[in-house]
Design an enzyme around this catalytic site. Structure first.
Site, PDB file in Angstrom:
ATOM      1  N   ASP A   1      -7.330  -3.248   2.719  1.00 15.89           N
ATOM      2  CA  ASP A   1      -8.650  -2.697   3.026  1.00 15.89           C
ATOM      3  C   ASP A   1      -8.921  -2.721   4.537  1.00 15.89           C
ATOM      4  O   ASP A   1      -8.450  -3.609   5.245  1.00 15.89           O
ATOM      5  CB  ASP A   1      -9.710  -3.530   2.284  1.00 15.89           C
ATOM      6  CG  ASP A   1     -11.005  -2.763   2.108  1.00 15.89           C
ATOM      7  OD1 ASP A   1     -11.032  -1.548   2.415  1.00 15.89           O
ATOM      8  OD2 ASP A   1     -11.994  -3.378   1.673  1.00 15.89           O
TER       9      ASP A   1
ATOM     10  N   ASN B   1     -10.648   6.203  -5.937  1.00 10.82           N
ATOM     11  CA  ASN B   1     -10.503   6.807  -4.602  1.00 10.82           C
ATOM     12  C   ASN B   1     -10.571   8.345  -4.611  1.00 10.82           C
ATOM     13  O   ASN B   1     -10.732   8.970  -3.567  1.00 10.82           O
ATOM     14  CB  ASN B   1      -9.198   6.369  -3.924  1.00 10.82           C
ATOM     15  CG  ASN B   1      -9.232   4.940  -3.401  1.00 10.82           C
ATOM     16  OD1 ASN B   1      -8.202   4.282  -3.287  1.00 10.82           O
ATOM     17  ND2 ASN B   1     -10.420   4.443  -3.070  1.00 10.82           N
TER      18      ASN B   1
HETATM   19  C1  FPP Z   1      -8.244   1.224   2.193  1.00 14.00           C
HETATM   20  O1  FPP Z   1      -8.891   1.289   3.460  1.00 14.00           O
HETATM   21  C2  FPP Z   1      -6.955   1.905   2.234  1.00 14.00           C
HETATM   22  C3  FPP Z   1      -6.549   2.917   1.418  1.00 14.00           C
HETATM   23  C4  FPP Z   1      -7.416   3.498   0.366  1.00 14.00           C
HETATM   24  C5  FPP Z   1      -5.228   3.572   1.573  1.00 14.00           C
HETATM   25  C6  FPP Z   1      -4.091   2.641   1.822  1.00 14.00           C
HETATM   26  C7  FPP Z   1      -2.829   3.398   1.906  1.00 14.00           C
HETATM   27  C8  FPP Z   1      -1.841   3.166   2.795  1.00 14.00           C
HETATM   28  C9  FPP Z   1      -1.888   2.106   3.820  1.00 14.00           C
HETATM   29  C10 FPP Z   1      -0.626   4.017   2.749  1.00 14.00           C
HETATM   30  C11 FPP Z   1       0.463   3.392   1.881  1.00 14.00           C
HETATM   31  C12 FPP Z   1       1.606   4.342   1.772  1.00 14.00           C
HETATM   32  C13 FPP Z   1       2.640   4.230   0.884  1.00 14.00           C
HETATM   33  C14 FPP Z   1       3.638   5.296   0.772  1.00 14.00           C
HETATM   34  C15 FPP Z   1       2.789   3.100  -0.002  1.00 14.00           C
HETATM   35  P1  FPP Z   1     -10.296   2.022   3.565  1.00 14.00           P
HETATM   36  O2  FPP Z   1     -10.069   3.453   3.865  1.00 14.00           O
HETATM   37  O3  FPP Z   1     -11.081   1.770   2.329  1.00 14.00           O
HETATM   38  O4  FPP Z   1     -10.929   1.295   4.784  1.00 14.00           O
HETATM   39  P2  FPP Z   1     -12.497   1.087   5.038  1.00 14.00           P
HETATM   40  O5  FPP Z   1     -12.948   0.129   3.980  1.00 14.00           O
HETATM   41  O6  FPP Z   1     -12.531   0.511   6.410  1.00 14.00           O
HETATM   42  O7  FPP Z   1     -13.146   2.417   4.933  1.00 14.00           O
END
Ligand code: FPP
Length: 250
Positions: free
Chosen positions: A29, A77
Site C-alpha cells: 500500500d 480495485n
Molecule cells: C496499492 O497502492 C497498490 C496497488 C493497488 C498496486 C500494486 C501493484 C504493483 C506494485 C505492481 C505489481 C506487479 C506485478 C507484475 C506483480 P495505492 O495505489 O492504493 O496507494 P495509495 O493508498 O497511496 O493510493
C-alpha cells in the site's frame, strides 16, 4: 535441518536462520501517496512499486524464505479510475513479459491467485505462459494475488464443495479444513507466517482471509515504494521477537 551456506552468507547476522518465516505476504500500500509526495502522477508509484517488489522477492530468495505472496490487485480495485485500472493491467503484462527470463534463471516458481477469468485475455495468456514456464522451479514460490478477494475465494470454494456433495462425491460430514483448503485458489501453498502492510493502515482488506488466521501482522508507515531491504530486515527482526502460540499456552 540443513541450511544452505549461501543463505547464511547473505542473511544479516542478527537474524536467526531457524526462526525465519517460511512464507511472507505483503499488502503493497501507498504507491499513489508516494507518487503524489514526489509531485508525480499516481502511476509512477505503481512503477516504483514493481522495483520494490523485485527487491523484496530477491531478499526472500537470498535469505531462504520459501514463499512470497503479493497483493497486486483486489476485486475492489476495479472501482478505481479506468485509466489507473488500464495502466495496472498493462503494467502486470509488461512486467511479466520483461521479467520471465530472469525468473526462470533465478528459480522462481510463479503462481497467480484470484478470479483470473475476468482479466484481459492478453494478460491471462502471459500469466499462463509464466506459470507453465516456471512450474518446475524450486528456489522460491512467488504468488501474485490479482483480481483477488478473500470473500470471493471462500464463496467459490463453498460453491465447488456444494456441487461435489450434490454429485455424491462426499458428504457434508466429510468436509474438514483439509478438504476446504483443496478448493481455495491457494491450494498447495502454505499459509503466510508474516503479513506485512505498508503505509500505516491497520486493515486486512479482504486479503487471504482464511490463510492469515495465525499470521503475525506487521504494519509500517513506510510507503511501499520506499520499503527496501533494510525495512524488510526490520520487519523480520520484529517477527523474530514474537511468540507464536497458535492459541495454546507455552
Ligand atoms: C496499492 O497502492 C497498490 C496497488 C493497488 C498496486 C500494486 C501493484 C504493483 C506494485 C505492481 C505489481 C506487479 C506485478 C507484475 C506483480 P495505492 O495505489 O492504493 O496507494 P495509495 O493508498 O497511496 O493510493
Amino acid at each position: 535441518m540443513t541450511v544452505n551456506p549461501a543463505v547464511l552468507n547473505s542473511l544479516p547476522n542478527d537474524l536467526d536462520v531457524l526462526r525465519l518465516p517460511k512464507h511472507v505476504a505483503v499488502i503493497m500500500d501507498g504507491n499513489g501517496r508516494w507518487a503524489q509526495q514526489q509531485g508525480q502522477p499516481r502511476f509512477m508509484g505503481h512503477r516504483r512499486g514493481v522495483d520494490t517488489l523485485k527487491e523484496i522477492l530477491r531478499c526472500c530468495k537470498d535469505w531462504g524464505i520459501e514463499a512470497l505472496t503479493a497483493y497486486a490487485f483486489s476485486t475492489e480495485n476495479w472501482g478505481r479510475p479506468l485509466t489507473e485500472v488500464d495502466f495496472l493491467m498493462t503494467l502486470f503484462e509488461r512486467v511479466l513479459r520483461r521479467e520471465l527470463k530472469e525468473m526462470i534463471e533465478e528459480g522462481v516458481q510463479i503462481h497467480f491467485v484470484g478470479d483470473l477469468q475476468a482479466l484481459p485475455k492478453s494478460l491471462q495468456e502471459e500469466i499462463d505462459r509464466a506459470m507453465v514456464a516456471t512450474q518446475h522451479n524450486t528456489k522460491i514460490k512467488f504468488v501474485v494475488a490479482t483480481n483477488y478477494g478473500g470473500r470471493r475465494e471462500i464463496l467459490e470454494a463453498c460453491r465447488a464443495i456444494a456441487q461435489k456433495v450434490q454429485r455424491g462425491e462426499f458428504t457434508p460430514a466429510d468436509i474438514d479444513e483439509g478438504i476446504f483448503e483443496q478448493h481455495l485458489y491457494t491450494k498447495g501453498i502454505s499459509h503466510p507466517d508474516l503479513l506485512i502492510r505498508t503505509s500505516g493502515e491497520m486493515r486486512v482488506s479482504n486479503f487471504l482471509l482464511w490463510q492469515v488466521a495465525y499470521a503475525e501482522l506487521y504494519v509500517t508507515h513506510t510507503l511501499w515504494p520506499d520499503f527496501d531491504r533494510e525495512a524488510f530486515h526490520k520487519a523480520l527482526q520484529d517477527y523474530q521477537q514474537r511468540h507464536r502460540r497458535f492459541g495454546k499456552v507455552k
